[in-house]
Design an enzyme around this catalytic site. Structure first.
Site, PDB file in Angstrom:
ATOM      1  N   GLU A 102     -52.953  -7.151   4.436  1.00  0.00           N
ATOM      2  CA  GLU A 102     -52.186  -6.685   5.536  1.00  0.00           C
ATOM      3  C   GLU A 102     -51.282  -7.410   5.919  1.00  0.00           C
ATOM      4  OE1 GLU A 102     -53.780  -6.639   9.691  1.00  0.00           O
ATOM      5  OE2 GLU A 102     -55.801  -6.868   8.548  1.00  0.00           O
ATOM      6  N   SER A 143     -54.662  -4.586  18.035  1.00  0.00           N
ATOM      7  CA  SER A 143     -56.044  -5.026  18.724  1.00  0.00           C
ATOM      8  C   SER A 143     -56.371  -6.269  18.910  1.00  0.00           C
ATOM      9  CB  SER A 143     -57.094  -4.085  18.073  1.00  0.00           C
ATOM     10  OG  SER A 143     -56.788  -3.045  17.360  1.00  0.00           O
ATOM     11  N   SER A 201     -52.780 -11.829  15.451  1.00  0.00           N
ATOM     12  CA  SER A 201     -52.609 -12.721  14.275  1.00  0.00           C
ATOM     13  C   SER A 201     -51.254 -13.711  14.401  1.00  0.00           C
ATOM     14  CB  SER A 201     -52.674 -12.086  12.870  1.00  0.00           C
ATOM     15  OG  SER A 201     -53.934 -11.987  12.319  1.00  0.00           O
ATOM     16  N   ARG A 261     -51.682 -17.920   7.745  1.00  0.00           N
ATOM     17  CA  ARG A 261     -52.082 -17.715   9.064  1.00  0.00           C
ATOM     18  C   ARG A 261     -52.535 -18.923   9.684  1.00  0.00           C
ATOM     19  NH1 ARG A 261     -56.680 -15.759  11.813  1.00  0.00           N
ATOM     20  NH2 ARG A 261     -56.594 -14.109  12.954  1.00  0.00           N
TER      21      ARG A 261
END
Lengths: 371, 732
Positions: free
Chosen positions: A139, A193, A196, A208
């Site tokens: 993703e 939701s 990141s 990340r």
């Protein structure tokens, strides 16, 4: 199997899908340059899917097409057409699969590129319920690819990226276009939701940095519990009518004004929901106030964590994306304000028109140009 | 974006209960001498601080030439300084102020320093009741001052919390260098403060999501009003019913990022629906996780940005609650991948009051002294876990106390410690070793009768000594019982702390030196044998003499004094040991031309020789022994700064440290079971060292794999060091 499909001529339909914790995001490329020959060859199933998607803006009770985001006359892989942006709740995925089955989607032998956690979670459902094979993609890879692509195609006309001028002055705070030339390094904050936070150094070099579980899902989840609402739109509407200062305890509620010794202005929130420790105050607040306080709490917290990451990574540009920001000018202005105020103008908060669709776009690009 | 202490109107269901009577001999002690009051009023608890002078009896020895007696023991009144800190629920403020007013004698006091969010609310009440002017001090400044004070003065102040470990509390060894550190204070909101030195600190950040958010949002979600009840709910809940986990989105883990399936992806993510009910417990748990994780994450980001590795957590959200200490610890561990440990403080609740007090006492220069926690007068750390034992239950809602004694001498590290920051005085940590704990607690309990008897016997002319001795027994027995349930109450439980607690309790009831008479008698007798002993030693060959000397130090029984029955845990260290064991040994060193620094206890502990006694003994010996060195300045007698049978090399008299440095000491001899086995057995020094003792306890002998009366003779040389001609430090 996948590679062999690519080597052949790419068959329609072209989809990219991002199955998140709350929403499924779907992008669909509608070819507008179909020749008569192609038209004749086009199987009925494909035709019916194309018609269904392009002639409606609502699908069932919960599916929506964001018409205002549609990109027209786009050239992709030598084909010209329109890119459509569709979303529906993840909990309605079974209905979507049922529809795909009814419309004999699997007969088209297309590859469905999908990203987001749901691509993994529902992979077997796609197979058993709709006879569809998913090509699963990471993703974050998709997200970055999507952001860079959309920004590049949009710069021709309307700007994809924008910011708020005078973020600390509510009367003169206006949305302005921003050119994302030489975007690196940039901090990419994806608020779905959960949240990141990525530090992006080039198209293929990113990491990340961190994430937080206090995201869009928390806003909606808490709003549902506190106010009895059930949709994001409802929650946002209430928030826009409420007053968070009745719920939150401000610095001035404690110190009577600014806490000068530490440079804290009186209007700053000292304790989110802090006034709710008192029974009388709990009884005097409205649902709207609670919704607003929830929105402010979650948004400011994302702002704080982002700002700390920007400092730690030494990055000055921050791009906020994700569906939490959809029709949520309140949060965007709050983020713009928080970034500017607490960094004394050092940090710039940027936003993108296609907020939550970049992962799906990235998945579509992967179908057309596998990396 | 945050502040320290929340003010709340519905903190507790208690109404002002004026009918309670305070047990005056337990709480607000020494009010008659009290001065310099300070008060810290938080959202639910009040912390009161004052300074008092305590008169207590001490046994003094004085040289006494004319009689047959070696020296005279006189019991004198000595005045020492003590700090009192008392914590109680706000509901008791009025009662307490009345009590103080009725008992306060000192009229010089005009001002009371005040801090905390509730200070303004009670300002009028305090001024009216006590007739003192309320002088407000900045909360954060007080907090930091208090924090510096406890970190410097209380060993085992900081601890790491590990809920599922054998010992929940892992105390940190006191690092002599406490700066820089990060203090994360979680009150209604969160303040993150970087402390760089005594007077230098900066609020580098904060967050509005804090204890007030847990309380306020928790009250809305669960209709539960009290903070403690919310924590109770949370400890029973399942957050996975409310939170959206990574596996709820992915079906499993998000492998390539190393995010495990159980990780929370979205707090309250599952409650985004109108048609499901959620239990109070589950929502409270989810909220607790959300807030703890968020605070932990921010703390880590600030620690990283400022390159700090020591992070202390405090504030009412933490205050001894195992539930929040656990979630914060988990969060810090997660976000730093174990590189930073969350640290908590035993006296965290007192920081503001301590700081406010110190602000008011600046002219007394409290920071130039060393202070010690008085175990007799302090309540100790109580776990307020949901499954707390009855003793704790009885304690909640009452009074908690901390008393600090001002030590006469400033205490510092032994300069010869290899690594002061990793030095641990105690050999066995009874907090972690349950078997050893059971044994020693039993042992001290068992020996209590003997100690009481000895205490009574030491004051034969005072009839009420029996009553006091009985009070001592009750107090110490209660401490032992507390420690059985809460071994972590005063930091790491050790043989040393058990002994020190006993000394503190004895002092509390005016038994300053129960052994003084015995010591006097034995010294007297030993002195009579001194000449004969050294003569017979001198007659031996060099090699035989060395052996005899060592045996003398070790046992003191080589001269046919006969083996002693083990009546107390600690064998006598006096008379025989000192005069016939240590002194001949010292004499041998001196006659070789070695300089000797002989350190002994500053105050009495069991039957150990004190510096005062040793001064006289040495004079006497020098008078009858012509050996060079005894008279000259090659022998230096110093105080160790300790009043314990054990020895903490990180808290020694400053003068001793100075002498050690000046004399370029390069051999340290540590003698006796308390100093060389219970403590310092593993101590690493930067010079040669010799640890010698006889194991006079069969359980311990068993444990060490030896027999009763086995000898420990441990000679260590640090790599690359050889003995030069510096002085020898003898710690006995």
């Amino acid at each position: 199997h996948f590679v062999s499909l690519i080597k052949k001529k790419l068959t329609f339909p072209w989809f990219g899908m991002d199955i998140g914790g709350t929403l499924v995001k779907l992008v669909y490329f509608e070819p507008k340059d179909i020749t008569a020959e192609e038209e004749q060859e086009e199987v009925d199933n494909l035709k019916s899917i194309r018609r269904y998607l392009t002639s409606n803006i609502a699908y069932g009770k919960t599916g929506h097409r964001d018409v205002h985001l549609e990109l027209q006359d786009l050239t992709l892989c030598g084909r010209t057409g329109n890119l459509h942006f569709i979303r529906f709740p993840t909990q309605d995925l079974p209905a979507f699969l049922q529809m795909a089955r009814n419309k004999h989607f699997s007969s088209l032998h297309t590859t469905l590129c999908a990203t987001g956690g749901g691509a993994y979670k529902f992979e077997s459902d796609f197979r058993t319920m709709a006879d569809l094979q998913l090509h699963k993609l990471d993703e974050l890879d998709c997200l970055i690819r999507g952001v860079l692509y959309i920004d590049s195609v949009m710069s021709r006309g309307l700007s994809e990226c924008y910011y708020f001028e005078n973020p600390t002055d509510p009367d003169h705070c206006i949305q302005k276009p921003y050119t994302l030339e030489n975007p690196y390094p940039l901090l990419l904050v994806n608020i779905g939701s959960g949240v990141s936070i990525l530090a992006v150094y080039s198209e293929n070099n990113y990491k990340r940095v961190t994430g937080t579980s206090l995201g869009g899902g928390t806003f909606l989840g808490l709003c549902c519990l506190l106010t009895g609402c059930s949709t994001f739109e409802e929650a946002l509407k209430m928030a826009s009518d409420g007053e968070s200062t009745r719920v939150d305890k401000l610095v001035r509620d404690i110190y009577g004004g600014d806490y000068e010794r530490f440079g804290l202005p009186g209007w700053a929130v000292a304790s989110s929901f802090g006034n709710m420790m008192s029974k009388e105050k709990r009884e005097s607040v409205s649902k709207e106030d609670l919704a607003r306080a929830t929105l402010v709490t979650i948004t400011n917290n994302i702002g704080s964590i982002t700002r700390m990451c920007a400092l730690n990574e030494n990055i000055e540009r921050v791009v906020f994306v994700g569906n939490f920001l959809r029709v949520n000018t309140l949060s965007m202005k709050l983020l713009a304000y928080a970034m500017d105020y607490w960094s004394k103008g050092q940090l710039k908060a940027l936003f993108l028109q296609h907020e939550g669709y970049f992962g799906a776009v990235g998945a579509l690009l992967e179908l057309l140009h596998p990396s | 974006m945050a502040e320290c202490v929340g003010v709340d109107s519905n903190t507790s269901g208690h109404s002002m209960d004026k009918s309670i009577t305070l047990p005056p001999d337990e709480i607000f002690r020494n009010l008659e001498n009290a001065k310099r009051f300070a008060i810290d009023i938080g959202g639910s608890l009040t912390k009161l601080a004052y300074y008092s002078t305590v008169q207590h009896k001490v046994a003094k020895v004085r040289s006494f030439d004319t009689t047959a007696k070696l020296y005279e023991i006189s019991v004198q009144e000595e005045v020492t300084a003590r700090l009192h800190f008392i914590k109680f629920e706000n509901a008791y403020i009025e009662t307490c102020l009345d009590f103080i007013k009725d008992h306060l004698v000192n009229t010089e006091t005009k001002v009371i320093k005040a801090t905390g969010g509730g200070a303004h609310k009670f300002k009028e009440l305090i001024e009216k009741k006590l007739g003192l002017n309320v002088d407000k001090e900045d909360e954060m400044t007080c907090l930091i001052k208090g924090c510096n004070f406890v970190l410097k003065n209380i060993p085992h102040e900081a601890f790491v919390y590990a809920r599922h470990a054998d010992s929940e509390f892992r105390f940190q060894t006191a690092n002599p260098d406490i700066f820089p550190y990060l203090l994360v204070n979680i009150g209604s909101g969160v303040s993150i403060v970087k402390v760089e030195s005594e007077d230098q600190f900066e609020r580098i950040g904060g967050s509005s999501i804090g204890g007030g958010t847990f309380w306020g949002l928790g009250a809305l979600l669960t209709k539960t009003k009290r903070f403690d009840e919310l924590l109770q709910l949370a400890s029973k809940g399942q957050h996975t019913n409310v939170d959206m986990l990574v596996k709820d989105i992915y079906g499993g883990s998000y492998g390539c990022l190393g995010l495990t399936g159980d990780l929370i992806a979205s707090s309250f993510g599952k409650s985004a629906t109108a048609d499901k009910e959620f239990s109070k417990e589950d929502m409270a748990k989810s909220l607790l996780h959300m807030i703890s994780n968020d605070i932990g994450q921010l703390a880590c980001l600030y620690a990283k940005l400022h390159n700090l590795s020591r992070v202390y957590f405090g504030g009412f959200f933490i205050r001894g609650h195992p539930v929040t200490m656990h979630t914060i610890t988990y969060s810090i561990n997660f976000f730093t991948k174990g590189e930073v440990q969350a640290l908590f403080l035993r006296h965290e609740g007192y920081l503001g009051a301590i700081g406010a007090f110190l602000k008011g006492a600046e002219e007394d220069n409290p920071n130039q002294y060393s202070w010690g926690e008085n175990y007799a007068g302090s309540s100790g750390l109580m776990s307020v876990s949901p499954d707390m034992n009855p003793m704790q239950r009885a304690r909640s809602g009452t009074f908690d106390m901390l008393e600090m004694d001002r030590l006469e001498r400033q205490l510092v590290n032994l300069p010869l410690l290899q690594d002061p920051s990793s030095y641990i005085p105690d050999t066995v940590d009874l907090t972690e070793d349950a078997l050893a704990r059971d044994y020693w607690l039993y042992c001290f309990e068992d020996a209590l009768d003997g100690v009481v008897k000895r205490a009574v016997a030491s004051q034969p002319d005072i009839p009420e000594a029996v009553v006091r001795a009985e009070k001592f027994r009750q107090k110490y027995r209660h401490k032992l019982l507390t420690l059985r349930h809460q071994p972590f109450a005063y930091g790491s439980l050790t043989v040393r702390s058990l002994l020190d607690t006993r000394e503190h309790c004895l002092n509390e009831f005016n038994f300053p030196d129960p052994y003084s008479k015995i010591k006097q008698r034995e010294n007297d007798m030993a002195l009579k044998h001194y000449q004969r002993t050294v003569e017979s030693l001198d007659a031996l060959s060099w090699e035989d003499r060395q052996f005899a000397l060592v045996s003398g130090v070790l046992a003191g029984n080589v001269f046919d004094w006969g083996a002693k029955a083990v009546s107390d845990i600690f064998f006598l260290n006096l008379g025989v040991d000192i005069i016939l064991g240590v002194m001949p040994f010292v004499r041998e060193l001196l006659s070789r031309g070695t300089e000797v620094v002989l350190a002994s206890n500053s105050g009495p502990a069991l039957n150990d020789v004190t510096n005062g006694e040793l001064q006289i003994l040495t004079e006497r010996i020098a008078a009858m022994d012509p050996v060079a060195g005894l008279q000259e300045d090659r022998l230096t007698l110093v105080q160790s700064g300790s009043s314990s049978p054990c020895l903490d090399l990180s808290r020694l008299d400053k003068v001793l440290a100075m002498v050690v440095r000046e004399r370029q000491t390069d051999l340290v001899i540590i003698e006796g079971m308390g100093r060389a086995i219970h403590t310092n057995y593993y101590a690493t020094l930067s010079c040669e060292s010799l640890k010698m003792a006889v194991i006079k306890n069969s359980w311990l002998a068993d444990r060490l794999g030896g027999k009763l009366f086995s000898v420990v003779f441990k000679y260590e040389v640090p790599l690359g060091k050889v003995h030069h001609n510096g002085a020898t430090l003898m710690l006995s």
